[in-house]
Design a protein around this motif. Sequence first.
Motif, mmCIF file in Angstrom:
data_model
loop_
_atom_site.group_PDB
_atom_site.id
_atom_site.type_symbol
_atom_site.label_atom_id
_atom_site.label_comp_id
_atom_site.label_asym_id
_atom_site.label_seq_id
_atom_site.Cartn_x
_atom_site.Cartn_y
_atom_site.Cartn_z
ATOM 1 N N THR A 324 0.818 -1.212 0.000
ATOM 2 C CA THR A 324 0.000 0.000 0.000
ATOM 3 C C THR A 324 0.853 1.264 0.000
ATOM 4 O OG1 THR A 324 -0.062 -0.071 2.389
ATOM 5 C CG2 THR A 324 -1.907 -1.099 1.220
ATOM 6 N N GLY A 325 2.141 1.119 0.303
ATOM 7 C CA GLY A 325 2.981 2.302 0.400
ATOM 8 C C GLY A 325 2.767 3.061 1.699
ATOM 9 N N ILE A 326 1.887 2.530 2.559
ATOM 10 C CA ILE A 326 1.685 3.152 3.869
ATOM 11 C C ILE A 326 2.787 2.635 4.778
ATOM 12 C CG2 ILE A 326 0.116 3.490 5.808
ATOM 13 C CD1 ILE A 326 -2.162 2.787 3.908
ATOM 14 N N GLY A 327 3.794 3.438 4.988
ATOM 15 C CA GLY A 327 4.962 2.995 5.740
ATOM 16 C C GLY A 327 4.691 2.927 7.221
ATOM 17 N N PRO A 328 5.681 2.447 7.974
ATOM 18 C CA PRO A 328 5.533 2.376 9.419
ATOM 19 C C PRO A 328 5.477 3.769 10.044
ATOM 20 C CG PRO A 328 7.758 1.750 8.750
ATOM 21 C CD PRO A 328 6.971 1.934 7.504
ATOM 22 N N THR A 329 5.723 4.815 9.196
ATOM 23 C CA THR A 329 5.742 6.165 9.745
ATOM 24 C C THR A 329 4.358 6.622 10.200
ATOM 25 O OG1 THR A 329 5.586 6.887 7.459
ATOM 26 C CG2 THR A 329 7.753 6.983 8.476
ATOM 27 N N GLU A 336 9.761 11.712 15.435
ATOM 28 C CA GLU A 336 10.198 10.338 15.195
ATOM 29 C C GLU A 336 10.206 10.036 13.700
ATOM 30 O OE1 GLU A 336 8.502 8.179 19.223
ATOM 31 O OE2 GLU A 336 7.192 8.503 17.489
ATOM 32 N N ARG A 337 9.194 10.576 13.012
ATOM 33 C CA ARG A 337 9.111 10.335 11.583
ATOM 34 C C ARG A 337 10.341 10.895 10.878
ATOM 35 N NH1 ARG A 337 3.518 12.078 9.341
ATOM 36 N NH2 ARG A 337 2.952 10.701 11.063
ATOM 37 N N ASP A 338 10.735 12.105 11.298
ATOM 38 C CA ASP A 338 11.948 12.694 10.714
ATOM 39 C C ASP A 338 13.147 11.797 10.983
ATOM 40 O OD1 ASP A 338 10.516 14.750 9.797
ATOM 41 O OD2 ASP A 338 11.124 16.204 11.342
ATOM 42 N N ALA A 339 13.237 11.315 12.216
ATOM 43 C CA ALA A 339 14.376 10.465 12.573
ATOM 44 C C ALA A 339 14.394 9.212 11.700
ATOM 45 C CB ALA A 339 14.305 10.077 14.049
ATOM 46 N N TYR A 340 13.194 8.626 11.496
ATOM 47 C CA TYR A 340 13.105 7.405 10.692
ATOM 48 C C TYR A 340 13.557 7.684 9.264
ATOM 49 C CZ TYR A 340 11.247 3.100 8.743
ATOM 50 O OH TYR A 340 11.137 1.899 8.129
ATOM 51 N N GLN A 341 13.045 8.789 8.727
ATOM 52 C CA GLN A 341 13.390 9.076 7.338
ATOM 53 C C GLN A 341 14.857 9.414 7.172
ATOM 54 O OE1 GLN A 341 10.227 11.748 6.785
ATOM 55 N NE2 GLN A 341 8.889 10.214 5.843
ATOM 56 N N ASN A 387 30.320 1.201 7.365
ATOM 57 C CA ASN A 387 29.457 0.044 7.602
ATOM 58 C C ASN A 387 28.856 0.086 8.996
ATOM 59 O OD1 ASN A 387 29.538 -1.270 5.173
ATOM 60 N ND2 ASN A 387 31.413 -2.375 5.657
ATOM 61 N N GLU A 388 29.697 0.436 9.972
ATOM 62 C CA GLU A 388 29.194 0.526 11.342
ATOM 63 C C GLU A 388 28.122 1.603 11.445
ATOM 64 O OE1 GLU A 388 29.537 -1.428 13.977
ATOM 65 O OE2 GLU A 388 30.544 -2.644 12.440
ATOM 66 N N MET A 389 28.378 2.744 10.776
ATOM 67 C CA MET A 389 27.405 3.833 10.841
ATOM 68 C C MET A 389 26.097 3.413 10.174
ATOM 69 S SD MET A 389 30.183 6.805 10.121
ATOM 70 C CE MET A 389 29.170 8.244 9.896
ATOM 71 N N ALA A 390 26.211 2.716 9.039
ATOM 72 C CA ALA A 390 25.000 2.248 8.364
ATOM 73 C C ALA A 390 24.243 1.283 9.264
ATOM 74 C CB ALA A 390 25.366 1.566 7.041
ATOM 75 N N ARG A 391 25.001 0.437 9.970
ATOM 76 C CA ARG A 391 24.349 -0.483 10.903
ATOM 77 C C ARG A 391 23.630 0.272 12.011
ATOM 78 N NH1 ARG A 391 26.225 -5.682 12.490
ATOM 79 N NH2 ARG A 391 26.989 -4.806 14.436
ATOM 80 N N GLY A 392 24.270 1.335 12.460
ATOM 81 C CA GLY A 392 23.643 2.169 13.483
ATOM 82 C C GLY A 392 22.321 2.725 12.993
ATOM 83 N N GLU A 393 22.321 3.225 11.753
ATOM 84 C CA GLU A 393 21.093 3.799 11.190
ATOM 85 C C GLU A 393 20.013 2.726 11.061
ATOM 86 O OE1 GLU A 393 20.749 6.868 10.988
ATOM 87 O OE2 GLU A 393 22.825 7.539 11.119
ATOM 88 N N ARG A 394 20.444 1.537 10.647
ATOM 89 C CA ARG A 394 19.455 0.464 10.519
ATOM 90 C C ARG A 394 18.886 0.089 11.887
ATOM 91 N NH1 ARG A 394 22.393 -1.162 5.854
ATOM 92 N NH2 ARG A 394 23.978 -2.227 7.066
ATOM 93 N N PHE A 395 19.736 0.203 12.895
ATOM 94 C CA PHE A 395 19.273 -0.077 14.246
ATOM 95 C C PHE A 395 18.209 0.939 14.663
ATOM 96 C CE2 PHE A 395 19.703 0.464 18.887
ATOM 97 C CZ PHE A 395 19.336 -0.813 19.271
ATOM 98 N N VAL A 396 18.475 2.207 14.341
ATOM 99 C CA VAL A 396 17.487 3.257 14.638
ATOM 100 C C VAL A 396 16.163 2.926 13.948
ATOM 101 C CG1 VAL A 396 16.897 5.679 14.224
ATOM 102 C CG2 VAL A 396 19.198 5.065 15.013
ATOM 103 N N GLN A 397 16.245 2.535 12.655
ATOM 104 C CA GLN A 397 15.032 2.179 11.920
ATOM 105 C C GLN A 397 14.272 1.063 12.628
ATOM 106 O OE1 GLN A 397 17.200 1.627 8.105
ATOM 107 N NE2 GLN A 397 15.321 2.396 7.216
ATOM 108 N N GLU A 398 15.046 0.066 13.073
ATOM 109 C CA GLU A 398 14.392 -1.081 13.699
ATOM 110 C C GLU A 398 13.693 -0.695 14.993
ATOM 111 O OE1 GLU A 398 17.093 -4.474 14.104
ATOM 112 O OE2 GLU A 398 17.380 -4.262 11.936
ATOM 113 N N VAL A 399 14.387 0.136 15.791
ATOM 114 C CA VAL A 399 13.790 0.557 17.062
ATOM 115 C C VAL A 399 12.482 1.301 16.802
ATOM 116 C CG1 VAL A 399 14.070 2.140 19.003
ATOM 117 C CG2 VAL A 399 15.944 0.629 18.339
ATOM 118 N N LEU A 400 12.535 2.245 15.820
ATOM 119 C CA LEU A 400 11.331 3.020 15.527
ATOM 120 C C LEU A 400 10.235 2.119 14.969
ATOM 121 C CD1 LEU A 400 12.943 6.250 14.092
ATOM 122 C CD2 LEU A 400 11.676 6.007 16.227
ATOM 123 N N ARG A 401 10.644 1.161 14.157
ATOM 124 C CA ARG A 401 9.655 0.262 13.569
ATOM 125 C C ARG A 401 8.949 -0.548 14.666
ATOM 126 N NH1 ARG A 401 8.527 -2.401 8.767
ATOM 127 N NH2 ARG A 401 9.997 -1.084 7.673
#
Lengths: 459, 304
Positions: A324-329, A336-341, A387-401
């Motif tokens: 649907t394109g309706i994201g977890p945001t 939080e939405r800004d942080a996720y994006q 790579n570590e920084m990208a992992r950090g960002e993915r972690f943020v995404q996961e927490v918000l999700r």
Amino acid sequence: MSGMSDALALLALPFAASVVFVLMHAYLGVHVLRRRIVFADLALAQLSALGATVAFASGYPATSAAGFGYALLFTAIGAALLTLTRSLARHVSQEAFVGIVYVVATAATILVVDRAPQGAEHVKKILIGSILTVEPADVAKFAVLYAVIGFFHWLARRPLLALSDQASSAGRTRLAVWICDFAFYLSFAIVVTSSVTTAGVLLVFSLLIVPAVIGSIFSGKLSVVLLIAWSVGIVASAVGLAGSYALDLPTGAAMVTAQAGFLLLAGLAKVLLFVDSQRRRRNLRIAATSIAAAILVTLLASSVWLMTVPTGDQPLLAVVESATGIGPTQFLRPSERDAYQSATRDALRFQGEVDRLNAMEKAARYQGTPLSDDDIRRIASYQKTFNEMARGERFVQEVLRSKTQVRARWIVGVPGALIAIAGLLWFTRRHWNGHWWGRHRLPGTTQPPASGNSPSRRN
Amino acid sequence: MRAGLLGLVAATALVAAPALAAIDVVATTTDLAALVSVVGGSLVTVESIVPPGADPEAFEPRPGDLGRLRRADLVVRVGLGYDYWLDALVKQTGEKRLMRGGEANLDASAGIPLLEIRGQSVVNEGGHAHGVANPHYWLDPENAITITAGIAEALIRIAPGQREKIVANRAGFLAQLDARRARWSQTLAPFAGTRLIAYHNSWPYFARRFRLDVMAVIEPKAGVAPSPAHLARVIAAGRKAQARAVVHEPYEPEDASRFVAEKLAVPMVRLAVSVGSIENMGNYLALFDYNVATLAKALGARSP
């Protein structure tokens, strides 16, 4: 367009090869189905692989005459074993012996490869197959070989078919049965041994069995079965090849999947089109009800899963989100939405940096001034950091999700579960009505058509 | 087969130093075993777990390897996920000293300038190994300097009294390596910048050292046949960039490589990924002698 003509040039030969394969294999497949030994081809192919490996271990290249001789000898042994199993099959199903031959041949191959590791190439080749890179000379070779074997089968069609069809070998001497059986298995073995090095075990198996099964669904008459099997097999091969090109998939696996897809279509056609109108209506109803029930049960399970473990993986929710394109945001506060994006953006950016550095290093291997070892180390450490920084960002995404999932827990979970339960109740309403009726019916009144109306209880 | 090289090493060790108990070394691959044997010389007996010519990334250990490991004074591994199966094997032996970080465990990738670092920092995904960085670093002869330094250090730690001998062995090997390296570079110098296509992504370190451009890889994932679209892309790119050879690893199925080579009308060259992946290749220097000569011959035959 050169891309298109490239594709045609690339797929023309594999298609020609698969047409040749289908013509021979679908015919043998009919025999194999009637003999109830569908895995015989795997057993024979594996024996031929064992032969080639043994040849290699004794110092002959797999492509030499000796290599071919060994492979042929081992498959002939396999044919003899399968012939013998007919008499053993009185006590145990023949399929059991076929399975044993397959497993033992595979294990023996592994043991031989262990002594002569270079032989592993041949084993890998049989597993993966390489129909995509088949050569014109190979296709010609297959065509001639199969024409010869096909001619032999046509000459001997009566006794061969009779033996495949029956359990009784009445009217024939035991010796005649053995000779016929052995001739069948040997010709079968030669076909499979030749095709399996090109197409791989998976594709050979599916070319052998699936078209023959599709043909047999619709008819018991050999000519009709063959006609259907051949046409469907060829069309399915073309679809598989085209799909493999268009979707960038490994060819053999794509063709096997295409064959299976046609089997499914054939099954649906059989129950929905090739029946009288009354049965068709009933079958349609059963199909619709089963699909709806499956969807509702999935919805119910997902909703319960979301309510019990909101932070876990939510596959259905993910599917709905991406469809649907309706994201977890949706369930996030603006900050939080800004942080996720921004996490999504940054993860991509860091990954891009890693790729950019790789490309730069790769170019420096052969042009400009070479990079020193220290340069390389510096690049590697940058990449590790990114790579570590990208992992950090993915972690943020996961927490918000998982935060959104916790918020969606009741808002989405409760209505989902209620809808699913209501739907399931509605679908089974006749079942409940029927029970009600059945208990409170007065003696002597006509029987309500309860059983016919409760599809959920059938099958 | 695997007894060949190792038996030879063991035999020389026994003849040369009958009085001394040799240091028992187990290496995961033949390349590391070859480097251990040049540094340790008569002081060590060394065995490789993966037999010569087998594919180390698709290797299944056997019970005998457990005994071999248990007896070992030192285990040398490629690391970077290439020989991921060693961890499970060592765990089985229960020997702490052999485990990752233990004093008898040497990861030869330490100190190597690594190429093609990937996103995942977790090793061993799906059994395939290119998780951290490309692991084929022994294919750059210069990296042998770092690898042998690590091996020498580990051996000296085990037998401090033999320091001089070990250092001398290594110096002797490096002198040989130096002379050959100059020759190898000279042989391949005319082909700097040559575009090659490889079956498996085994060659980044080799390419970097000898200034080659491995522009495309036929097998996108280990053990998965290339899709037609991928193959068409490789062929189109190879044609456009005028790739001049297809490099093939001996233990991989040949069809796809041969197919691409034929479409491009270039030779298919079988190069050795490891010591012993081609018959009669006994040591580390021979690996490069063979690869450099074979590649130069294939490319030279077509150069104008």
